[in-house]
Design a protein around this motif. Structure first.
Motif, PDB file in Angstrom:
ATOM      1  N   GLU A  44      13.863 -22.776  -3.588  1.00  0.00           N
ATOM      2  CA  GLU A  44      12.455 -23.092  -3.836  1.00  0.00           C
ATOM      3  C   GLU A  44      12.023 -22.566  -5.210  1.00  0.00           C
ATOM      4  O   GLU A  44      12.570 -21.580  -5.704  1.00  0.00           O
ATOM      5  N   PRO A  45      11.028 -23.211  -5.831  1.00  0.00           N
ATOM      6  CA  PRO A  45      10.600 -22.788  -7.170  1.00  0.00           C
ATOM      7  C   PRO A  45      10.040 -21.358  -7.223  1.00  0.00           C
ATOM      8  O   PRO A  45      10.149 -20.695  -8.244  1.00  0.00           O
ATOM      9  N   GLU A  46       9.517 -20.858  -6.122  1.00  0.00           N
ATOM     10  CA  GLU A  46       8.918 -19.526  -6.105  1.00  0.00           C
ATOM     11  C   GLU A  46       9.957 -18.406  -5.996  1.00  0.00           C
ATOM     12  O   GLU A  46       9.628 -17.237  -6.191  1.00  0.00           O
ATOM     13  N   TYR A  47      11.182 -18.756  -5.702  1.00  0.00           N
ATOM     14  CA  TYR A  47      12.218 -17.758  -5.413  1.00  0.00           C
ATOM     15  C   TYR A  47      12.330 -16.691  -6.508  1.00  0.00           C
ATOM     16  O   TYR A  47      12.483 -15.499  -6.214  1.00  0.00           O
ATOM     17  N   LYS A  48      12.248 -17.104  -7.756  1.00  0.00           N
ATOM     18  CA  LYS A  48      12.448 -16.158  -8.854  1.00  0.00           C
ATOM     19  C   LYS A  48      11.370 -15.076  -8.915  1.00  0.00           C
ATOM     20  O   LYS A  48      11.537 -14.071  -9.592  1.00  0.00           O
ATOM     21  N   TYR A  49      10.279 -15.255  -8.177  1.00  0.00           N
ATOM     22  CA  TYR A  49       9.198 -14.269  -8.159  1.00  0.00           C
ATOM     23  C   TYR A  49       9.240 -13.367  -6.923  1.00  0.00           C
ATOM     24  O   TYR A  49       8.370 -12.518  -6.748  1.00  0.00           O
ATOM     25  N   LEU A  50      10.216 -13.559  -6.078  1.00  0.00           N
ATOM     26  CA  LEU A  50      10.280 -12.818  -4.821  1.00  0.00           C
ATOM     27  C   LEU A  50      11.202 -11.606  -4.947  1.00  0.00           C
ATOM     28  O   LEU A  50      12.414 -11.708  -4.805  1.00  0.00           O
ATOM     29  N   ASP A  51      10.602 -10.474  -5.225  1.00  0.00           N
ATOM     30  CA  ASP A  51      11.344  -9.233  -5.393  1.00  0.00           C
ATOM     31  C   ASP A  51      11.411  -8.473  -4.076  1.00  0.00           C
ATOM     32  O   ASP A  51      10.604  -8.675  -3.177  1.00  0.00           O
ATOM     33  N   MET A  52      12.383  -7.584  -4.013  1.00  0.00           N
ATOM     34  CA  MET A  52      12.507  -6.668  -2.883  1.00  0.00           C
ATOM     35  C   MET A  52      11.808  -5.366  -3.263  1.00  0.00           C
ATOM     36  O   MET A  52      11.582  -5.099  -4.440  1.00  0.00           O
ATOM     37  N   LEU A  53      11.487  -4.553  -2.264  1.00  0.00           N
ATOM     38  CA  LEU A  53      10.947  -3.235  -2.554  1.00  0.00           C
ATOM     39  C   LEU A  53      12.090  -2.341  -3.033  1.00  0.00           C
ATOM     40  O   LEU A  53      13.209  -2.437  -2.530  1.00  0.00           O
ATOM     41  N   ASP A  54      11.806  -1.485  -3.986  1.00  0.00           N
ATOM     42  CA  ASP A  54      12.814  -0.585  -4.540  1.00  0.00           C
ATOM     43  C   ASP A  54      13.031   0.582  -3.591  1.00  0.00           C
ATOM     44  O   ASP A  54      12.141   1.416  -3.415  1.00  0.00           O
ATOM     45  N   SER A  55      14.203   0.634  -2.993  1.00  0.00           N
ATOM     46  CA  SER A  55      14.484   1.698  -2.029  1.00  0.00           C
ATOM     47  C   SER A  55      14.931   2.987  -2.712  1.00  0.00           C
ATOM     48  O   SER A  55      14.940   4.045  -2.090  1.00  0.00           O
ATOM     49  N   GLU A  56      15.295   2.908  -3.983  1.00  0.00           N
ATOM     50  CA  GLU A  56      15.683   4.102  -4.740  1.00  0.00           C
ATOM     51  C   GLU A  56      14.444   4.874  -5.197  1.00  0.00           C
ATOM     52  O   GLU A  56      14.370   6.084  -5.057  1.00  0.00           O
ATOM     53  N   MET A  57      13.516   4.162  -5.778  1.00  0.00           N
ATOM     54  CA  MET A  57      12.274   4.763  -6.235  1.00  0.00           C
ATOM     55  C   MET A  57      11.177   4.194  -5.312  1.00  0.00           C
ATOM     56  O   MET A  57      10.657   3.108  -5.555  1.00  0.00           O
ATOM     57  N   LEU A  58      10.876   4.884  -4.255  1.00  0.00           N
ATOM     58  CA  LEU A  58       9.986   4.371  -3.215  1.00  0.00           C
ATOM     59  C   LEU A  58       8.647   3.920  -3.806  1.00  0.00           C
ATOM     60  O   LEU A  58       8.022   4.660  -4.570  1.00  0.00           O
ATOM     61  N   PRO A  59       8.212   2.707  -3.456  1.00  0.00           N
ATOM     62  CA  PRO A  59       6.977   2.156  -4.031  1.00  0.00           C
ATOM     63  C   PRO A  59       5.716   2.730  -3.372  1.00  0.00           C
ATOM     64  O   PRO A  59       5.753   3.232  -2.246  1.00  0.00           O
ATOM     65  N   GLN A  60       4.633   2.625  -4.108  1.00  0.00           N
ATOM     66  CA  GLN A  60       3.327   2.956  -3.553  1.00  0.00           C
ATOM     67  C   GLN A  60       2.874   1.770  -2.710  1.00  0.00           C
ATOM     68  O   GLN A  60       3.361   0.657  -2.857  1.00  0.00           O
ATOM     69  N   TYR A  61       1.913   2.024  -1.837  1.00  0.00           N
ATOM     70  CA  TYR A  61       1.376   0.943  -1.005  1.00  0.00           C
ATOM     71  C   TYR A  61       0.862  -0.204  -1.867  1.00  0.00           C
ATOM     72  O   TYR A  61       1.080  -1.374  -1.552  1.00  0.00           O
ATOM     73  N   SER A  62       0.180   0.120  -2.957  1.00  0.00           N
ATOM     74  CA  SER A  62      -0.378  -0.944  -3.802  1.00  0.00           C
ATOM     75  C   SER A  62       0.723  -1.837  -4.368  1.00  0.00           C
ATOM     76  O   SER A  62       0.552  -3.052  -4.464  1.00  0.00           O
ATOM     77  N   ASP A  63       1.868  -1.259  -4.726  1.00  0.00           N
ATOM     78  CA  ASP A  63       2.998  -2.052  -5.229  1.00  0.00           C
ATOM     79  C   ASP A  63       3.583  -2.936  -4.127  1.00  0.00           C
ATOM     80  O   ASP A  63       3.890  -4.105  -4.357  1.00  0.00           O
ATOM     81  N   ALA A  64       3.732  -2.363  -2.939  1.00  0.00           N
ATOM     82  CA  ALA A  64       4.268  -3.126  -1.813  1.00  0.00           C
ATOM     83  C   ALA A  64       3.343  -4.286  -1.457  1.00  0.00           C
ATOM     84  O   ALA A  64       3.809  -5.400  -1.180  1.00  0.00           O
ATOM     85  N   ILE A  65       2.053  -4.043  -1.481  1.00  0.00           N
ATOM     86  CA  ILE A  65       1.080  -5.091  -1.159  1.00  0.00           C
ATOM     87  C   ILE A  65       1.160  -6.218  -2.179  1.00  0.00           C
ATOM     88  O   ILE A  65       1.105  -7.402  -1.827  1.00  0.00           O
ATOM     89  N   LEU A  66       1.322  -5.871  -3.445  1.00  0.00           N
ATOM     90  CA  LEU A  66       1.452  -6.884  -4.491  1.00  0.00           C
ATOM     91  C   LEU A  66       2.694  -7.751  -4.250  1.00  0.00           C
ATOM     92  O   LEU A  66       2.625  -8.980  -4.308  1.00  0.00           O
ATOM     93  N   ILE A  67       3.804  -7.129  -3.935  1.00  0.00           N
ATOM     94  CA  ILE A  67       5.038  -7.881  -3.671  1.00  0.00           C
ATOM     95  C   ILE A  67       4.873  -8.770  -2.442  1.00  0.00           C
ATOM     96  O   ILE A  67       5.246  -9.943  -2.455  1.00  0.00           O
ATOM     97  N   LEU A  68       4.276  -8.225  -1.386  1.00  0.00           N
ATOM     98  CA  LEU A  68       4.094  -9.036  -0.178  1.00  0.00           C
ATOM     99  C   LEU A  68       3.119 -10.185  -0.409  1.00  0.00           C
ATOM    100  O   LEU A  68       3.253 -11.249   0.209  1.00  0.00           O
ATOM    101  N   SER A  69       2.170 -10.010  -1.314  1.00  0.00           N
ATOM    102  CA  SER A  69       1.246 -11.115  -1.612  1.00  0.00           C
ATOM    103  C   SER A  69       1.998 -12.270  -2.277  1.00  0.00           C
ATOM    104  O   SER A  69       1.647 -13.435  -2.077  1.00  0.00           O
ATOM    105  N   GLN A  70       3.039 -11.950  -3.052  1.00  0.00           N
ATOM    106  CA  GLN A  70       3.854 -13.009  -3.647  1.00  0.00           C
ATOM    107  C   GLN A  70       4.594 -13.795  -2.551  1.00  0.00           C
ATOM    108  O   GLN A  70       4.695 -15.012  -2.619  1.00  0.00           O
TER     109      GLN A  70
END
Length: 118
Positions: A65-91
């Motif tokens: 799908e065209p959106e695939y390139k914008y779908l990142d995983m959460l960084d498990s090495e450097m744990l994300p803040q809630y705001s970062d996780a929410i941004l990724i999930l909104s994508q």
């Protein structure tokens, strides 16, 4: 748009979408609620693992799908803040909406909404 003009997907992808969509919706809602209280707080390693397991399944059906390139995983090495996780999930939320708009529609012959399987 008539059903015949819509793109077709495999039944495996339609079933996968149906299996994780509700889980994703509830997870996203919960993270937004937790993040609204403390957006700068860091997610625990176990939360990141749970979220990434779901995101990985979602990425599998979105690979072409065209959106695939914008779908990142959460960084498990450097744990994300809630705001970062929410941004990724909104994508992901936007990508899932686009996916369903492309492959799910009204079948005028069967008089019902359904996945366009091909």
């Amino acid at each position: 748009m008539p059903n015949s003009a819509r793109k077709l997907i495999s039944s495996d992808k339609a079933e996968a979408y149906d299996s994780f969509f509700e889980v994703f919706s509830h997870l996203y809602k919960e993270l937004k609620a937790l993040g609204s209280k403390k957006p700068a707080e860091t997610l625990s390693e176990s939360k990141v693992k749970i979220v990434n397991r779901l995101l990985e399944d979602m990425r599998k059906i979105m690979e072409e799908e065209p959106e695939y390139k914008y779908l990142d995983m959460l960084d498990s090495e450097m744990l994300p803040q809630y705001s970062d996780a929410i941004l990724i999930l909104s994508q992901y939320e936007g990508a899932l909406k686009g996916f369903k708009e492309r492959y799910f529609g009204y079948d005028e012959y069967k008089h019902k909404h359904q996945w366009n399987i091909g």
